[in-house]
Each structure stands twice: as structure tokens, then as C-alpha cells.
Design a protein around this motif. Sequence first.
Motif, PDB file in Angstrom:
ATOM      1  N   ALA A 196       0.825  -1.214   0.000  1.00 51.52           N
ATOM      2  CA  ALA A 196       0.000   0.000   0.000  1.00 51.52           C
ATOM      3  C   ALA A 196       0.856   1.260   0.000  1.00 51.52           C
ATOM      4  N   GLY A 197       2.149   1.092   0.341  1.00 51.15           N
ATOM      5  CA  GLY A 197       3.008   2.269   0.509  1.00 51.15           C
ATOM      6  C   GLY A 197       2.933   2.676   1.962  1.00 51.15           C
ATOM      7  N   TYR A 198       4.100   2.791   2.579  1.00 56.40           N
ATOM      8  CA  TYR A 198       4.113   3.078   4.016  1.00 56.40           C
ATOM      9  C   TYR A 198       3.216   4.245   4.364  1.00 56.40           C
ATOM     10  N   GLY A 199       2.339   4.046   5.339  1.00 58.46           N
ATOM     11  CA  GLY A 199       1.539   5.146   5.847  1.00 58.46           C
ATOM     12  C   GLY A 199       0.138   5.196   5.258  1.00 58.46           C
ATOM     13  N   ASN A 200      -0.102   4.519   4.141  1.00 57.39           N
ATOM     14  CA  ASN A 200      -1.453   4.539   3.570  1.00 57.39           C
ATOM     15  C   ASN A 200      -2.380   3.612   4.349  1.00 57.39           C
ATOM     16  N   TRP A 201      -1.886   2.463   4.701  1.00 58.64           N
ATOM     17  CA  TRP A 201      -2.567   1.649   5.704  1.00 58.64           C
ATOM     18  C   TRP A 201      -1.816   1.841   7.015  1.00 58.64           C
ATOM     19  N   LEU A 202      -2.520   2.056   8.101  1.00 55.23           N
ATOM     20  CA  LEU A 202      -1.852   2.088   9.398  1.00 55.23           C
ATOM     21  C   LEU A 202      -1.356   0.677   9.721  1.00 55.23           C
ATOM     22  N   HIS A 203      -0.243   0.632  10.480  1.00 57.82           N
ATOM     23  CA  HIS A 203       0.321  -0.663  10.859  1.00 57.82           C
ATOM     24  C   HIS A 203      -0.738  -1.561  11.504  1.00 57.82           C
ATOM     25  N   GLY A 204      -1.483  -1.007  12.441  1.00 55.65           N
ATOM     26  CA  GLY A 204      -2.484  -1.809  13.142  1.00 55.65           C
ATOM     27  C   GLY A 204      -3.603  -2.287  12.224  1.00 55.65           C
ATOM     28  N   GLU A 205      -3.953  -1.477  11.252  1.00 57.35           N
ATOM     29  CA  GLU A 205      -4.967  -1.905  10.286  1.00 57.35           C
ATOM     30  C   GLU A 205      -4.477  -3.118   9.503  1.00 57.35           C
TER      31      GLU A 205
END
Lengths: 362, 362
Positions: free
Chosen positions: B258-267
Motif C-alpha cells: 500500500a506504501g508506508y503510511g497509507n494503511w496504518l500498521h495496526g490496520e
Amino acid sequence: MQKVLRELTVDLGERSYPIVIGQGLLGAFDLTPWVVGSQVMIVTNDTVAPLYLENAKACFPGKTVDVVVLPDGEKYKDWQTLNLIFDALLEKRHTRKTTIAALGGGVVGDMAGFAAATYQRGVPFIQIPTTLLSQVDSSVGGKTGINHPLGKNMVGAFHQPQAVLIDADTLGTLPPREVSAGLAEVIKYGLIRDEPFLGWLEQNMDALLSLDATALGEAIHRSCQCKADVVAQDEKEGGLRAILNLGHTFGHAIETFAGYGNWLHGEAVGTGMMMAADLSVREGNLTPEDRARAVNLIGRASLPSMAPEGMTSEDFMALMAVDKKNVDGALRLVLLRALGDAYVTAEASVDNLQATLQAFIR
Amino acid sequence: MQKVLRELTVDLGERSYPIVIGQGLLGAFDLTPWVVGSQVMIVTNDTVAPLYLENAKACFPGKTVDVVVLPDGEKYKDWQTLNLIFDALLEKRHTRKTTIAALGGGVVGDMAGFAAATYQRGVPFIQIPTTLLSQVDSSVGGKTGINHPLGKNMVGAFHQPQAVLIDADTLGTLPPREVSAGLAEVIKYGLIRDEPFLGWLEQNMDALLSLDATALGEAIHRSCQCKADVVAQDEKEGGLRAILNLGHTFGHAIETFAGYGNWLHGEAVGTGMMMAADLSVREGNLTPEDRARAVNLIGRASLPSMAPEGMTSEDFMALMAVDKKNVDGALRLVLLRALGDAYVTAEASVDNLQATLQAFIR
């Protein structure tokens, strides 16, 4: 033909490791007992690779050996070049069971070691130092790191190798200037802990400069033993280990001023040790005769005896202010009580320090 | 008003440290007992600084406190941004007796911790996590690091903090999406080690989502205790600790895609845990009913239940191949024998894995 001259152990409990010193080891000595998994990444530079890479690969029979070749030089001891190692490890899918092997001088060892300390939060590594300086000093003790524009070795980690393999034959291809730079660290051990070794060095300096194998074997062994003893007592430089930095506070300032790589580390340390001896006399510890003995021996190793052209005492003060030994703003220096007896102090008189700086600037 | 709700210890011998959980701690709690020297460098980001920086400074009375404010976001978890911390430390002449304090979420904690692990080869640090995810997970256990374009957290170190200070009041300013992301890690502890906690979470999910202080205090405490227990048994992830990565192999692949930061880690971890539960059923361990229970609870926390638009099973396989848990090329996954009982395996069937991937791609 493979010939192990000496072997010693750096005694750090479960992190203990051997130092093997010999001739004809590259290409013959089996390093696989110190390799955990099936992968090895040899990190070297473009000067050393043509000379020793194929022989180094032969030390890992049966393993998958990949290679990353860095540009040669202290000026490449930076994040950008370090990242070439991470790129290679990730592109070749090296896991956390890989072993990194450093083949080269101090810069390669420090960078490969720091890559090993931080790749996937730490993987094992092996040191195969090919310069005198790295054989007697930087390959032993687990200090790793890179430079920052504002200071040398400012980013790094303590990470002990699995083993150190020293093939004295590699010194045959070393430029004389680098032999001298290595001798600076050899002399250092005599100055800080081993007065009899200074006598030995005075008698054998010519043999060392002409790369006599027996003399080199003895000098490397005695240097590594001294370093191993100090590191075993104080792995992370809580106290005693700082004496290994004799001449380094002045030396790092010189290196930074000159621009990384213009002065060799050992050259700067050579001048720095003369400055430390000089300040030790002014502080009322060392006798002028002992200073002369130290200065003469360093000079016989063809090391420079003055600060770089144009470097002022203000330059020294500014650059020494970021030294890692400093605590809460106070400048800490390694000085000599006598030849073979070093100590760390934050109490040196500012006037004496200024006098020493004046004596060494041009 | 300052109110300590809970306190626990991460038991790591001489590297043991306290976790203090409470309300009103920022601005009131005295952290100076965990500061060695006179200097403190607070590392934070431009979202957190306006909210909590002044109060955080007040936790270090009598110390020289400097600050470096990083841009907010996972995409800045790189060397370039890390270097801003080194720049600040060197410009302000912080010595190796300085203490670095991380004020923010997981990215700030990982980067400040890695800076502490490597600045001058290691200085102490304190974690002041301000997001639920960092409070229940990343601030505890000593994992630090940055991302590499080819893989998440590929460069880093183990470096334990001196103390962790958790002020649950900071969650009041947290966007709901980040609360959900934090709950993914909370649910994880139930799934891997604590089946009764899953029951508690099912009963208290609404209270947690509405930021009820009592429920949050309990969830944070129980999560930290679980993590502390696992880390105490296996600090450097030789074995057991890997179970903390439930859902993370799938999750890291999602994040990277997704590219770092587009999905949160927890998501990404939330979806990844659903995938791990699904694969565990296909492997014949977990019952479909237990899978449904896990999936429902994760869904109630408002976490995504499908892979990102456009991500294929080939994407998953390629991205999972660089996971740090892999050994000599074999993919290692954390799966569930039952709810509350995780294990690590390199033996999952390729067919089952493909079926799971197919079930979660769009």
C-alpha cells in the motif's frame, strides 16, 4: 602454504571469540565453523577485491557467498555507502541467519560491522582485516559505525565479531603510508600499557617498516593481546577502555579538519599521540626525556609531527568539543603518567592545552 | 491531576525497567530518576508537539531539555529523517551521557529508540508513547529501527528503554482510525496467549471505542503485562517472542504494497490476523467457530477485513519472502492452535496459504 603463527581469545563470556594470526590463511583457512546459516555476504572495497576476494570466498566452502564491493576510502564511511550493504542483503534475500564478512581495512570493518549490528536488528559477522591498522586495532573489540558530517564515528554500535582472521601476507600489498598509519596504533599499545614493548619496537622498527614477517607477527600478536585485555575488562568503554583513545581526541579533530581521507586515521593519531605526550609533560607527569622517546619512535614510523596546514587552535577546540569521551560539556583527554601508563582526565589545564596546540600548529 | 493507575516491570535483569500507566502524568510525573546526565533530547513529531511537548518538558525538571520535531508519518521512518535526530544531538553537543525521550507514536518511538541505540554507540532513552498502538506494543520490548525501501524495519537494533510512561489521557486526541489500529495489537495478545482476555474484550469493546478511561487502563495494563512476559522470556526473539508477530507477516506485506503510511500498521495487522486465523483453520488447527469469533472481534474494532485494492497473491508471496522471521529461504508464519495459543511454523502448506490469500484479495 597455510601457517597459523599465533592464536588468542578475546574473553567476553558468551561473546568470546578467537583471533587467528598467520600467513597464507586467505584461500586456505576454513571459516565455516563460525558461520551459523548457509548464507555469507562478503563486504569489501574496490581496492581489496581484485587482490583477495577470490581467496576470501574460498574460506567459506559449501556456503552461498554473495559480495558487495564498496568504493574505497574514509570519505565513503557514510550512510549512503552503508546502504549499499543493506541493498545487497535485501536483494539477495539474506535472512537474519546470514553472516557478514568484512574483507578490507578499518573502514570496511566498521561499516560491515555496523551493517551486521543493525541488519534485521543484528546478524553475526567475521572480520578479515587486510591492513595493519585494522589488524592491530579496529577489527578487535566490536566498535562499529559510520561518520557524520559533524563528527567521526558518531553513529554506531558495539557488536562483537564471531572471529577475526589476520593474514599478515596481505601487508605485502599495502602502501608504505598505510603501514606507517598502522604502526601508530601499534606504538599506542606500548605507550598506554606496555613499556617493554616500546623497547622492542625501538629495536624492530626497521624490520617492521620492511615488512619482516616474524616481526610483523609479533607486533600484531602483542597489539591484539593488549587490545583484547583492555576490551575484556571494559567492553563498552565505561572506564578503562577509553585509554585506547590516546592521541585520538587530537587525531579526530585533525581528520575532521583535513576532510575525511586526506589524512589517514593512523597519521592523525600519530600526531595526536605526540600532542598528548607534549601535554602530559606540561601537566607535570611525563619527563621531557620520555616525551622525546615517544616523539622519536612515532617519527621513525614516518608519521607526521605537525597539525595540517592552516589548522588553528580554535579549530582544534571547536572540533574536540564534540568528542564522544566528553561528559556534560567537559573535554576529556587521555594522557600519560609515564611511558606505559595512561589515564583519562577532564582536568587538564586550559593554558597547558593551549600551549600544546600552539606547539603543533604551523 | 496526576493519577498512577498501574505499574509493572519488564524483567530483563540489569536491563529491567518500569512501565507506569496513568492519567494526568504528562506535565506532572517526574522522570528525572531515569535520566543519567544533565541533557535530555525530546524527539517528537509535528502532530504531537503542539499537544504535549510543553507538558513533556515539565517531566524533566532541572535538566537541559532540547527538542527535535520530525514530520509525522510512517513514510518518514527512514534514514533521512533519523538523521535529523543525529543533527540535533550533535549541533546541541549532546554527549554519550544524554538521554533521548520519545514523545509520540510507534514511528517516533522506533526512530528515537534507534537513534539512542546508535548515537555514539548507544545512549539511554525513555518512551512516552501517545498512541494506543505504541502504548500497548511498540514502546515495550526494545525493538527499534527504520524502514528500507525493500522491507519494513529492516534496519534496527534491540535497545531497551530506561522507563515507559503511559498517559492514557493522550488517547483523547487520537483519531478513531488510530484507536482501532491500536486495538488490533490489544486483540493480538488475547489471540496468542490469553483467551479469557478475548472474552473481556468482547464485553468491553464498546467502552474501549468510546475511550472509557477505566477500560483503557485495564486493556493497556493487560497488553503490556503480556508483552513484558514474552519479552522477559525471549528478549532478542530467539524463539517465543516471534508469536508477537501474529498477523504481521501478512500485515507487513500489505503495508509495503500500500506504501508506508497509507494503511496504518495496526490496520494491516488486523487484516493479517484474520488471514492467520483463516490459514490456521485450513491447516486443521483452529475451528471455524473460533475463526468467526476472532474475525468478529477484529471487525468490531473497525479494522479492514480485505487486502488492499489491486493486491494479488503474487504480491503477497514476493513481499512476504523478505520477512525477518524467514530462515534460509523458508517462509515462517505465526498461526493459532486455538484461541489463546499461537505457534511459529515454516511448514504451512502452500495450497492452504494460496487458498487464504485468494480469500482475502479483492
